[in-house]
Design an enzyme around this catalytic site. Structure first.
Site, PDB file in Angstrom:
ATOM      1  N   CYS A  16       5.817  -0.093   7.630  1.00  0.00           N
ATOM      2  CA  CYS A  16       5.466   1.013   6.743  1.00  0.00           C
ATOM      3  C   CYS A  16       6.705   1.458   5.987  1.00  0.00           C
ATOM      4  O   CYS A  16       7.784   1.536   6.563  1.00  0.00           O
ATOM      5  CB  CYS A  16       4.916   2.160   7.581  1.00  0.00           C
ATOM      6  SG  CYS A  16       4.486   3.620   6.629  1.00  0.00           S
ATOM      7  N   LEU A  17       6.539   1.755   4.700  1.00  0.00           N
ATOM      8  CA  LEU A  17       7.677   2.206   3.892  1.00  0.00           C
ATOM      9  C   LEU A  17       8.259   3.516   4.440  1.00  0.00           C
ATOM     10  O   LEU A  17       9.425   3.806   4.223  1.00  0.00           O
ATOM     11  CB  LEU A  17       7.243   2.409   2.433  1.00  0.00           C
ATOM     12  CG  LEU A  17       6.788   1.160   1.670  1.00  0.00           C
ATOM     13  CD1 LEU A  17       6.318   1.535   0.271  1.00  0.00           C
ATOM     14  CD2 LEU A  17       7.913   0.119   1.590  1.00  0.00           C
ATOM     15  N   HIS A  55      -2.798   7.419   6.847  1.00  0.00           N
ATOM     16  CA  HIS A  55      -1.777   8.322   6.276  1.00  0.00           C
ATOM     17  C   HIS A  55      -2.412   9.625   5.777  1.00  0.00           C
ATOM     18  O   HIS A  55      -1.807  10.686   5.874  1.00  0.00           O
ATOM     19  CB  HIS A  55      -1.076   7.662   5.083  1.00  0.00           C
ATOM     20  CG  HIS A  55       0.095   6.798   5.454  1.00  0.00           C
ATOM     21  ND1 HIS A  55       1.204   7.285   6.107  1.00  0.00           N
ATOM     22  CD2 HIS A  55       0.347   5.485   5.225  1.00  0.00           C
ATOM     23  CE1 HIS A  55       2.087   6.292   6.273  1.00  0.00           C
ATOM     24  NE2 HIS A  55       1.588   5.189   5.756  1.00  0.00           N
ATOM     25  N   HIS A  68      -4.631   1.285   7.301  1.00  0.00           N
ATOM     26  CA  HIS A  68      -3.288   1.872   7.436  1.00  0.00           C
ATOM     27  C   HIS A  68      -3.105   3.039   6.460  1.00  0.00           C
ATOM     28  O   HIS A  68      -2.646   4.116   6.851  1.00  0.00           O
ATOM     29  CB  HIS A  68      -2.259   0.753   7.172  1.00  0.00           C
ATOM     30  CG  HIS A  68      -0.830   1.196   7.185  1.00  0.00           C
ATOM     31  ND1 HIS A  68       0.087   0.727   8.100  1.00  0.00           N
ATOM     32  CD2 HIS A  68      -0.146   2.060   6.388  1.00  0.00           C
ATOM     33  CE1 HIS A  68       1.274   1.296   7.867  1.00  0.00           C
ATOM     34  NE2 HIS A  68       1.161   2.100   6.824  1.00  0.00           N
ATOM     35  N   GLU A  69      -3.492   2.830   5.205  1.00  0.00           N
ATOM     36  CA  GLU A  69      -3.288   3.868   4.183  1.00  0.00           C
ATOM     37  C   GLU A  69      -4.196   5.073   4.407  1.00  0.00           C
ATOM     38  O   GLU A  69      -3.781   6.210   4.217  1.00  0.00           O
ATOM     39  CB  GLU A  69      -3.509   3.304   2.769  1.00  0.00           C
ATOM     40  CG  GLU A  69      -2.557   2.178   2.356  1.00  0.00           C
ATOM     41  CD  GLU A  69      -1.098   2.457   2.642  1.00  0.00           C
ATOM     42  OE1 GLU A  69      -0.655   3.620   2.546  1.00  0.00           O
ATOM     43  OE2 GLU A  69      -0.372   1.501   2.980  1.00  0.00           O
ATOM     44  N   GLY A 112       0.840  -1.193   0.000  1.00  0.00           N
ATOM     45  CA  GLY A 112       0.000   0.000   0.000  1.00  0.00           C
ATOM     46  C   GLY A 112       0.869   1.235   0.000  1.00  0.00           C
ATOM     47  O   GLY A 112       2.023   1.197   0.448  1.00  0.00           O
ATOM     48  N   GLN A 156       2.818  10.108   1.396  1.00  0.00           N
ATOM     49  CA  GLN A 156       4.127   9.470   1.571  1.00  0.00           C
ATOM     50  C   GLN A 156       5.126   9.910   0.500  1.00  0.00           C
ATOM     51  O   GLN A 156       6.327   9.717   0.657  1.00  0.00           O
ATOM     52  CB  GLN A 156       3.999   7.935   1.545  1.00  0.00           C
ATOM     53  CG  GLN A 156       3.327   7.371   2.781  1.00  0.00           C
ATOM     54  CD  GLN A 156       3.259   5.857   2.709  1.00  0.00           C
ATOM     55  OE1 GLN A 156       2.369   5.291   2.102  1.00  0.00           O
ATOM     56  NE2 GLN A 156       4.226   5.194   3.319  1.00  0.00           N
TER      57      GLN A 156
HETATM   58 ZN    ZN Z   1       2.445   3.324   5.745  1.00  0.00          ZN
END
Ligand code: ZN
Length: 163
Positions: A92-93, A138, A134-135, A49, A54
């Site tokens: 998470c990235l 963000h 999660h996304e 995701g 991000q």
């Molecule tokens: Zn994330």
């Protein structure tokens, strides 16, 4: 297509709230390129995701992999959540090397617009439900580390796995 740099915590851009995408904007080539760039970036970074903030774009746009199918979800909104929650490990990235246990709704119902401008509604469970929650966090400047009740770094995790 081109890949974008994924911002890393504690970059303040990750904490800003994103704004709705305008309907007229969706069919523009700039927006379609943004979607393609995010899909490519997510693939290169091995994520499941990715949310626009991000990569420093504060628009309500997320990319989520759902059973191998990667799609864009515009102005996503969770319309229903199951009472049942599940705890599972998340990463998470934007927070490399850190994992944590996060409690999420087991099932959700979601409303969004697809990249062609169509209104869509779907149900998600398991990992996909977790990825959406999660996304969407963000988009509101929330990171999983804010919600995790146990955080472990990669070194610690490797140690645990060796045992
Ligand atoms: Zn994330």
């Amino acid at each position: 297509m081109s890949t974008k740099e994924v911002l890393k915590n504690p970059n303040k851009e990750l904490r800003k709230k994103s704004v709705d995408v305008l309907f007229e904007e969706i069919k523009t080539s700039e927006f379609q390129k943004l979607v393609d760039d995010m899909i490519e970036t997510m693939a290169v970074e091995n994520g499941v995701g990715l949310a626009a903030p991000q990569i420093g774009i504060h628009k309500r746009l997320i990319i989520v992999e759902d059973n191998g199918k990667v799609d864009a979800y515009i102005n996503p909104e969770i319309t229903k959540t199951s009472l049942r929650t599940v705890s599972s490990e998340e990463g998470c990235l934007s927070v490399p090397g850190v994992f944590g246990l996060v409690k999420r709704h087991k099932h959700i119902r979601l409303q969004a617009i697809d990249r062609h401008g169509n209104k869509i509604e779907l149900k998600a469970g398991g990992l996909t439900s977790r990825a959406f929650q999660h996304e969407i966090d963000h988009l509101d400047g929330i990171l999983f580390i804010d919600k995790a009740y146990k955080l472990i770094d990669e070194k610690e995790k490797n140690k645990l796995q060796e045992k």
